[in-house]
Motif scaffolding. Structure first.
Motif, mmCIF file in Angstrom:
data_model
loop_
_atom_site.group_PDB
_atom_site.id
_atom_site.type_symbol
_atom_site.label_atom_id
_atom_site.label_comp_id
_atom_site.label_asym_id
_atom_site.label_seq_id
_atom_site.Cartn_x
_atom_site.Cartn_y
_atom_site.Cartn_z
ATOM 1 N N ARG A 2 24.212 58.504 -6.632
ATOM 2 C CA ARG A 2 23.056 57.770 -7.141
ATOM 3 C C ARG A 2 22.092 57.591 -5.982
ATOM 4 N NH1 ARG A 2 25.215 54.161 -11.852
ATOM 5 N NH2 ARG A 2 27.382 54.781 -11.873
ATOM 6 N N SER B 14 18.026 56.219 -4.834
ATOM 7 C CA SER B 14 16.886 55.406 -5.249
ATOM 8 C C SER B 14 15.763 56.295 -5.749
ATOM 9 C CB SER B 14 16.390 54.560 -4.080
ATOM 10 O OG SER B 14 17.350 53.602 -3.742
ATOM 11 N N ASP B 15 15.175 55.882 -6.848
ATOM 12 C CA ASP B 15 14.058 56.609 -7.436
ATOM 13 C C ASP B 15 12.834 56.433 -6.545
ATOM 14 O OD1 ASP B 15 12.530 58.021 -9.342
ATOM 15 O OD2 ASP B 15 11.957 56.157 -10.329
ATOM 16 N N ARG C 202 15.617 51.517 -9.480
ATOM 17 C CA ARG C 202 16.319 52.456 -10.364
ATOM 18 C C ARG C 202 17.050 53.498 -9.525
ATOM 19 N NH1 ARG C 202 12.265 54.360 -15.011
ATOM 20 N NH2 ARG C 202 13.690 56.082 -14.774
ATOM 21 N N LYS C 203 18.204 53.906 -10.011
ATOM 22 C CA LYS C 203 19.010 54.907 -9.314
ATOM 23 C C LYS C 203 19.089 56.179 -10.146
ATOM 24 C CE LYS C 203 20.286 52.065 -6.024
ATOM 25 N NZ LYS C 203 19.622 52.125 -4.762
#
Length: 148
Positions: free
Chosen positions: A89, A91-92, A98-99
């Motif tokens: 996952r 980080s966006d 959000r991941k």
């Protein structure tokens, strides 16, 4: 084999087909060689692979929607996939809270192996169907899903 006329419910027929598909897939791969990966892991890695090819980020919510599973199930499954080294996952870039889900090398290998299994199974399932029949079947299945 003659079927019991009282057991012709579409839901029962779909469940029986699902059981046959699972048995066939299990006969085509050895879970121990694939680090005890589940069929769901294979489907998720394939989903992630194709989204990566389209350069689309994937989030847990997308997995929930694609596979019609609830948040708790998706969360647990993705955590186990992370432990197995299949995904990570990150980080966006647009929203650090959000991941996004990304395939790790082991996930790419699982997807590569699964792709061959999926293609073989698909060929068996649709053998003898015309393109028009397959289109109609896909439309019927989509309608059934929408009905639920």
């Amino acid at each position: 084999m003659q079927q019991n006329p009282q057991n012709q419910d579409v839901s029962l027929q779909i469940k029986k087909l699902d059981n046959q598909i699972l048995r066939r897939i299990h006969s085509l791969y050895d879970r121990r060689k694939l680090q005890e990966c589940t069929l769901q892991n294979m489907w998720v890695t394939d989903f992630l692979f194709h989204k990566e090819q389209q350069e689309e980020p994937v989030f847990q919510r997308d997995v929930e929607e694609e596979f019609a599973i609830n948040r708790a199930t998706a969360s647990k499954m993705l955590a186990l996939m992370e432990e197995k080294g299949l995904i990570r996952r990150v980080s966006d870039a647009r929203d650090g809270r959000r991941k996004a889900l990304q395939l790790e090398p082991a996930g790419r290998e699982l997807q590569r192996r699964y792709s061959a299994i999926r293609q073989e199974l698909e060929q068996q399932l649709v053998s003898g169907f015309s393109p028009e029949e397959l289109d109609q079947l896909r439309r019927f299945l989509a309608r059934m899903q929408a009905n639920l």
